[in-house]
Design an enzyme around this catalytic site. Structure first.
Site, PDB file in Angstrom:
ATOM      1  CG  ASP A  65      -9.054 -60.240 -43.975  1.00  0.00           C
ATOM      2  OD1 ASP A  65      -8.889 -59.007 -43.912  1.00  0.00           O
ATOM      3  OD2 ASP A  65      -8.127 -61.051 -43.849  1.00  0.00           O
ATOM      4  CD  GLU A  66     -15.451 -64.142 -42.145  1.00  0.00           C
ATOM      5  OE1 GLU A  66     -16.601 -64.038 -41.673  1.00  0.00           O
ATOM      6  OE2 GLU A  66     -14.755 -65.154 -42.052  1.00  0.00           O
TER       7      GLU A  66
END
EC number: 3.5.1.10
Length: 290
Positions: A234-235
């Protein structure tokens, strides 16, 4: 769906160190090849030693004959300015593979926009780790592949999915609420070609159960983030984010229901920008010329 086979438009995307003469040289180059610039967008992080990004859309008469020469001859300018570049023809319709689990809202949004002609792609296949959405997908006459995933079979499942993607010649993958973490090998194979929707306004509430975390925190805004997938969960580079105002009266389930609308909007926008070659990735950020 709009017929793109007779389009005479192309798109040139470039990134390089900022330096004098780039715009003039490219404009002159396109002019000498008979191109008519329709739209030009550019961004510089810092005129003194920063990075320069540019997206040019142009029309090209006698497209079939001239497009290949434009591509081949551009290498001289690219070498001169040390440019990373990509030239795309609007005549070539990109192919989008969709990965999904059980929730259908993001999938249905993409299918509806595709069928209505708003999303100019082909969808050669949908892959799911559950069989639940087969009937919906096949009602659109799109092949549906059920590939179960367990901890023990993850590598085998990814290998099967990769084989299908390459057989169908998909250009990129959209994770429309696909609730599996992809391996580093799979992500590296399709670098900057996997778009995910995270049901949170990143970097807040990374990981699972973001609506429960949002409820416990008493947030006044909920959001969703569409981003390219990287090895860091999620980055990856963020393409689009959308938010919705809420209040203390929303339960966790009501936040989840409201969030579905935010998710599908953010994802559809990100996919459309990717399809239209409006996104450039630099390090862990994106430049979106929309």
């Amino acid at each position: 769906m709009i017929d793109q086979s007779t389009s005479n438009k192309a798109r040139l995307l470039i990134s390089c160190s900022d330096q004098p003469g780039i715009v003039a040289s490219i404009s002159e180059y396109l002019f000498n090849h008979g191109a008519n610039i329709i739209q030009s967008d550019q961004y510089s992080t810092d005129p003194e030693g920063g990075m320069f990004f540019m997206r040019i859309e142009f029309a090209l008469p006698e497209f079939e004959e001239r497009f290949h020469s434009v591509r081949e001859d551009f290498s001289a300018i690219a070498e001169r300015f040390h440019i990373d570049w990509r030239l795309e023809s609007e005549r070539r319709t990109k192919k989008m593979a969709i990965f999904v689990s059980k929730e259908d809202h993001c999938l249905l949004e993409l299918l509806w926009r595709w069928r209505s002609g708003e999303l100019q792609v082909d969808i050669p296949l949908v892959i799911s780790n559950h069989p639940d959405l087969r009937e919906i997908v096949e009602s659109y006459h799109i092949p549906f592949y059920h590939i179960p995933v367990t901890k023990e079979t993850k590598a085998e499942a990814e290998a099967q999915a990769e084989k299908l993607i390459k057989e169908h010649k998909a250009d990129f993958i959209v994770l429309a609420r696909y609730m599996q973490i992809l391996s580093s090998d799979f992500v590296d194979t399709f670098e900057h070609r996997i778009i995910n929707i995270h049901h949170s306004f990143l970097p807040a509430f990374i990981g699972a159960n973001p609506y429960k975390k949002a409820f416990d925190r008493g947030v006044k805004l909920i959001g969703a983030t569409a981003h390219y997938v990287t090895d860091d969960l999620d980055e990856g580079p963020i393409i689009e984010q959308e938010v919705l105002r809420v209040n203390h009266r929303y339960s966790t389930e009501e936040l989840r229901v409201a969030g579905r609308n935010v998710e599908k909007i953010a994802l559809a926008r990100a996919v459309n920008w990717h399809v239209n070659d409006e996104v450039l990735v630099h390090k862990n950020k994106t430049i979106v010329f929309n």
